[in-house]
Scaffold this motif. Structure first.
Motif, PDB file in Angstrom:
ATOM      1  N   ALA A 143       0.788  -1.122  -0.066  1.00 49.98           N
ATOM      2  CA  ALA A 143       0.200   0.477   0.097  1.00 49.98           C
ATOM      3  C   ALA A 143       0.555   1.488  -0.166  1.00 49.98           C
ATOM      4  O   ALA A 143       2.023   1.075   0.781  1.00 49.98           O
ATOM      5  N   VAL A 144       0.552   2.712  -0.602  1.00 49.31           N
ATOM      6  CA  VAL A 144       1.260   3.882  -0.649  1.00 49.31           C
ATOM      7  C   VAL A 144       0.473   4.196  -0.183  1.00 49.31           C
ATOM      8  O   VAL A 144      -0.931   4.639   0.053  1.00 49.31           O
ATOM      9  N   MET A 145       1.362   5.350   1.069  1.00 45.27           N
ATOM     10  CA  MET A 145       0.748   6.909   1.589  1.00 45.27           C
ATOM     11  C   MET A 145       1.353   7.830   1.417  1.00 45.27           C
ATOM     12  O   MET A 145       2.389   8.029   1.094  1.00 45.27           O
ATOM     13  N   SER A 146       0.530   8.523   1.935  1.00 44.46           N
ATOM     14  CA  SER A 146       1.497  10.560   1.827  1.00 44.46           C
ATOM     15  C   SER A 146       1.089  10.712   2.302  1.00 44.46           C
ATOM     16  O   SER A 146      -0.765  11.288   2.637  1.00 44.46           O
ATOM     17  N   PHE A 147       1.811  12.196   3.344  1.00 46.76           N
ATOM     18  CA  PHE A 147       1.365  13.501   4.041  1.00 46.76           C
ATOM     19  C   PHE A 147       0.098  14.327   3.037  1.00 46.76           C
ATOM     20  O   PHE A 147      -0.909  15.415   3.471  1.00 46.76           O
ATOM     21  N   ASN A 148       1.005  14.345   2.227  1.00 47.38           N
ATOM     22  CA  ASN A 148       1.110  15.205   1.126  1.00 47.38           C
ATOM     23  C   ASN A 148      -0.314  14.680   0.001  1.00 47.38           C
ATOM     24  O   ASN A 148      -0.678  13.899  -0.708  1.00 47.38           O
ATOM     25  N   PRO A 149      -1.567  14.876  -0.188  1.00 52.45           N
ATOM     26  CA  PRO A 149      -2.794  14.179  -0.526  1.00 52.45           C
ATOM     27  C   PRO A 149      -2.838  13.930  -1.812  1.00 52.45           C
ATOM     28  O   PRO A 149      -3.470  14.130  -2.698  1.00 52.45           O
ATOM     29  N   TYR A 171      -1.378  18.595  13.078  1.00 51.78           N
ATOM     30  CA  TYR A 171      -0.722  19.601  12.649  1.00 51.78           C
ATOM     31  C   TYR A 171      -0.529  20.875  12.769  1.00 51.78           C
ATOM     32  O   TYR A 171      -1.280  21.686  12.767  1.00 51.78           O
ATOM     33  N   THR A 172      -0.259  20.629  14.769  1.00 54.29           N
ATOM     34  CA  THR A 172       0.265  21.590  15.658  1.00 54.29           C
ATOM     35  C   THR A 172       1.675  22.898  14.490  1.00 54.29           C
ATOM     36  O   THR A 172       2.452  21.850  13.917  1.00 54.29           O
ATOM     37  N   ALA A 173       1.398  23.972  15.630  1.00 56.66           N
ATOM     38  CA  ALA A 173       2.437  24.827  15.045  1.00 56.66           C
ATOM     39  C   ALA A 173       3.485  24.629  15.211  1.00 56.66           C
ATOM     40  O   ALA A 173       4.929  24.718  14.497  1.00 56.66           O
ATOM     41  N   LYS A 174       3.800  24.045  16.279  1.00 62.53           N
ATOM     42  CA  LYS A 174       4.942  23.557  16.919  1.00 62.53           C
ATOM     43  C   LYS A 174       5.804  22.327  15.910  1.00 62.53           C
ATOM     44  O   LYS A 174       6.582  22.788  15.502  1.00 62.53           O
ATOM     45  N   ASP A 175       5.388  21.985  15.940  1.00 63.43           N
ATOM     46  CA  ASP A 175       5.685  20.267  14.521  1.00 63.43           C
ATOM     47  C   ASP A 175       5.481  21.094  13.238  1.00 63.43           C
ATOM     48  O   ASP A 175       5.938  19.894  13.050  1.00 63.43           O
ATOM     49  N   TRP A 176       5.062  21.548  12.884  1.00 62.42           N
ATOM     50  CA  TRP A 176       4.443  21.852  11.449  1.00 62.42           C
ATOM     51  C   TRP A 176       4.902  23.906  11.350  1.00 62.42           C
ATOM     52  O   TRP A 176       4.334  23.735  10.999  1.00 62.42           O
ATOM     53  N   PRO A 177       5.961  23.897  11.803  1.00 66.15           N
ATOM     54  CA  PRO A 177       6.396  25.655  11.618  1.00 66.15           C
ATOM     55  C   PRO A 177       6.696  26.472  10.672  1.00 66.15           C
ATOM     56  O   PRO A 177       6.578  26.966  10.084  1.00 66.15           O
ATOM     57  N   LEU A 178       7.191  25.591   9.480  1.00 65.34           N
ATOM     58  CA  LEU A 178       7.384  26.080   8.419  1.00 65.34           C
ATOM     59  C   LEU A 178       5.875  25.970   7.247  1.00 65.34           C
ATOM     60  O   LEU A 178       5.901  26.187   5.959  1.00 65.34           O
ATOM     61  N   LEU A 179       5.001  25.088   7.487  1.00 63.10           N
ATOM     62  CA  LEU A 179       3.694  24.414   6.713  1.00 63.10           C
ATOM     63  C   LEU A 179       2.074  26.460   7.594  1.00 63.10           C
ATOM     64  O   LEU A 179       2.273  26.191   8.562  1.00 63.10           O
ATOM     65  N   PRO A 180       2.278  26.656   6.176  1.00 63.27           N
ATOM     66  CA  PRO A 180       0.733  27.891   6.660  1.00 63.27           C
ATOM     67  C   PRO A 180      -0.329  27.478   7.766  1.00 63.27           C
ATOM     68  O   PRO A 180      -0.836  26.619   7.272  1.00 63.27           O
ATOM     69  N   GLU A 181      -0.382  28.270   8.523  1.00 69.84           N
ATOM     70  CA  GLU A 181      -2.152  28.148   9.198  1.00 69.84           C
ATOM     71  C   GLU A 181      -3.060  27.324   8.564  1.00 69.84           C
ATOM     72  O   GLU A 181      -4.043  26.491   8.577  1.00 69.84           O
ATOM     73  N   ALA A 182      -2.921  28.301   7.335  1.00 68.62           N
ATOM     74  CA  ALA A 182      -4.251  28.005   6.168  1.00 68.62           C
ATOM     75  C   ALA A 182      -3.885  27.196   5.895  1.00 68.62           C
ATOM     76  O   ALA A 182      -5.148  25.961   6.110  1.00 68.62           O
ATOM     77  N   ILE A 183      -3.247  26.036   5.533  1.00 69.28           N
ATOM     78  CA  ILE A 183      -2.687  24.626   4.870  1.00 69.28           C
ATOM     79  C   ILE A 183      -3.085  23.367   6.476  1.00 69.28           C
ATOM     80  O   ILE A 183      -3.539  22.035   6.331  1.00 69.28           O
ATOM     81  N   ARG A 184      -2.307  23.825   7.332  1.00 68.11           N
ATOM     82  CA  ARG A 184      -2.912  23.397   8.891  1.00 68.11           C
ATOM     83  C   ARG A 184      -3.539  23.172   9.004  1.00 68.11           C
ATOM     84  O   ARG A 184      -4.468  21.721   9.255  1.00 68.11           O
ATOM     85  N   THR A 185      -4.325  24.067   8.772  1.00 64.66           N
ATOM     86  CA  THR A 185      -6.242  23.835   9.386  1.00 64.66           C
ATOM     87  C   THR A 185      -7.262  22.619   8.032  1.00 64.66           C
ATOM     88  O   THR A 185      -7.569  22.086   8.494  1.00 64.66           O
ATOM     89  N   ARG A 186      -6.343  23.176   7.403  1.00 62.57           N
ATOM     90  CA  ARG A 186      -7.605  22.562   6.091  1.00 62.57           C
ATOM     91  C   ARG A 186      -6.991  20.570   6.151  1.00 62.57           C
ATOM     92  O   ARG A 186      -7.869  20.107   6.620  1.00 62.57           O
ATOM     93  N   LEU A 187      -5.655  20.600   5.784  1.00 62.08           N
ATOM     94  CA  LEU A 187      -5.210  19.083   6.535  1.00 62.08           C
ATOM     95  C   LEU A 187      -5.583  18.318   7.459  1.00 62.08           C
ATOM     96  O   LEU A 187      -5.342  17.265   7.738  1.00 62.08           O
ATOM     97  N   ARG A 188      -5.769  19.009   9.137  1.00 65.83           N
ATOM     98  CA  ARG A 188      -6.175  18.135   9.681  1.00 65.83           C
ATOM     99  C   ARG A 188      -7.344  18.016   9.682  1.00 65.83           C
ATOM    100  O   ARG A 188      -7.894  16.887  10.828  1.00 65.83           O
ATOM    101  N   ASP A 189      -7.778  18.077   8.651  1.00 66.62           N
ATOM    102  CA  ASP A 189      -9.473  18.017   8.988  1.00 66.62           C
ATOM    103  C   ASP A 189      -9.765  16.472   7.684  1.00 66.62           C
ATOM    104  O   ASP A 189     -11.033  15.644   7.435  1.00 66.62           O
ATOM    105  N   ILE A 190      -8.552  16.374   7.132  1.00 71.00           N
ATOM    106  CA  ILE A 190      -8.595  15.131   6.447  1.00 71.00           C
ATOM    107  C   ILE A 190      -9.508  15.357   4.920  1.00 71.00           C
ATOM    108  O   ILE A 190     -10.145  14.212   5.103  1.00 71.00           O
ATOM    109  N   PRO A 191     -10.168  16.752   4.556  1.00 72.20           N
ATOM    110  CA  PRO A 191     -10.736  16.373   3.572  1.00 72.20           C
ATOM    111  C   PRO A 191     -10.578  16.025   2.393  1.00 72.20           C
ATOM    112  O   PRO A 191     -11.861  15.849   1.329  1.00 72.20           O
ATOM    113  N   ASP A 192      -9.003  14.883   1.849  1.00 70.39           N
ATOM    114  CA  ASP A 192      -9.184  14.474   0.393  1.00 70.39           C
ATOM    115  C   ASP A 192      -9.476  13.140   0.581  1.00 70.39           C
ATOM    116  O   ASP A 192      -8.919  12.457  -0.503  1.00 70.39           O
ATOM    117  N   TYR A 193      -9.996  12.520   1.544  1.00 75.56           N
ATOM    118  CA  TYR A 193     -10.686  11.071   1.852  1.00 75.56           C
ATOM    119  C   TYR A 193     -11.087  10.741   0.907  1.00 75.56           C
ATOM    120  O   TYR A 193     -10.217   9.778   0.550  1.00 75.56           O
TER     121      TYR A 193
END
Length: 255
Positions: A143-149, A171-193
């Motif tokens: 099986a294959v997977m990625s953080f990047n949908p 997707y906390t700011a502490k763990d993902w400091p270089l990822l914009p907040e809008a992207i972190r917020t979106r990915l947190r809800d797994i919208p691309d499943y």
């Protein structure tokens, strides 16, 4: 949608192989994978891209932590990388076709494609193409997977018969400091499943009580979790997750 083989729920998955530097088994090494196979565990590996567009089995973007070399793995050809020894072992960096040949379908193989651009955006598709090409004639449970949908979506196009999943976390700011907040917020809800026609998620063990995960499981998704490092953590994780990705100890096989 391709179904995830039952072995991915039944056999604990050795994180980057059954690595143990005290035994000469680095992360994502042939030795670590061979040890996992001998013990009967499934295997999780990572893929990065070489300069000549080969899928290399290696976790980091830079060579410095895991080898004596420095600089991005993306700036070296596959033949060069094969000659760079992994620290703590006696072997170079392997490519995906070699690892597929080594595993040979004996245990389930979970392959993570690392995001190549750092912002979880659209992918050029090069790593996905190399991965799909290597998997064309592979017959074992994989099986294959990625953080990047976006990369998961490209694998749907490139290799629609290979089961796909999304790697997820809080997707906390502490763990993902270089990822914009809008992207972190979106990915947190797994919208691309649904759009990626995924059949599983692999989620951070520290965030397993998320309601979105419960909803996905209720709809038939398999929930894997990473990274489990003790029997106590495993016992807690298994209250919610269908299987674990582990390191640093040897889990029992569920009855």
């Amino acid at each position: 949608m391709s179904a995830l083989p039952d072995a991915f729920r039944r056999l604990p998955l050795a994180h980057r192989g059954l690595h143990d530097l005290t035994q000469g088994r680095p992360e994502n090494s042939r030795a670590g994978l061979t040890a996992a196979i001998a013990a009967g565990y499934g295997i999780e590996i990572d893929l990065q891209l070489s300069r000549d567009n080969q899928a290399m089995v290696f976790h980091d973007y830079d060579l410095g932590r895991l080898t004596a070399a420095k600089g991005p793995i993306r700036q070296r050809d596959a033949a060069d990388l094969a000659q760079i020894p992994l620290l703590g072992g006696d072997e170079g960096i392997p490519d995906l076709p070699e690892i597929l040949s080594l595993v040979g379908g004996r245990v389930p193989l979970l392959i993570e494609l690392k995001d190549q651009h750092g912002q979880m955006g659209e992918s050029c598709g090069t790593l996905e193409a190399a991965t799909a090409a290597a998997l064309t004639h592979y017959d074992g449970p994989v099986a294959v997977m990625s953080f990047n949908p976006h990369m998961v979506a490209r694998m749907l196009t490139r290799a629609p018969d290979i089961p796909r999943g999304i790697v997820t976390c809080a997707y906390t700011a502490k763990d993902w400091p270089l990822l914009p907040e809008a992207i972190r917020t979106r990915l947190r809800d797994i919208p691309d499943y649904d759009a990626t026609r995924a059949c599983f998620v692999s989620h951070d063990i520290a965030d397993l009580d998320r309601a979105r995960l419960d909803a996905l499981r209720s709809d038939g998704s398999t929930l894997l979790c990473w990274t489990v490092r003790s029997p106590q953590a495993e016992a807690e994780a298994r209250k919610r997750a269908d299987n674990i990705t582990f390191e640093g100890y040897l889990p029992d096989f569920p009855a």
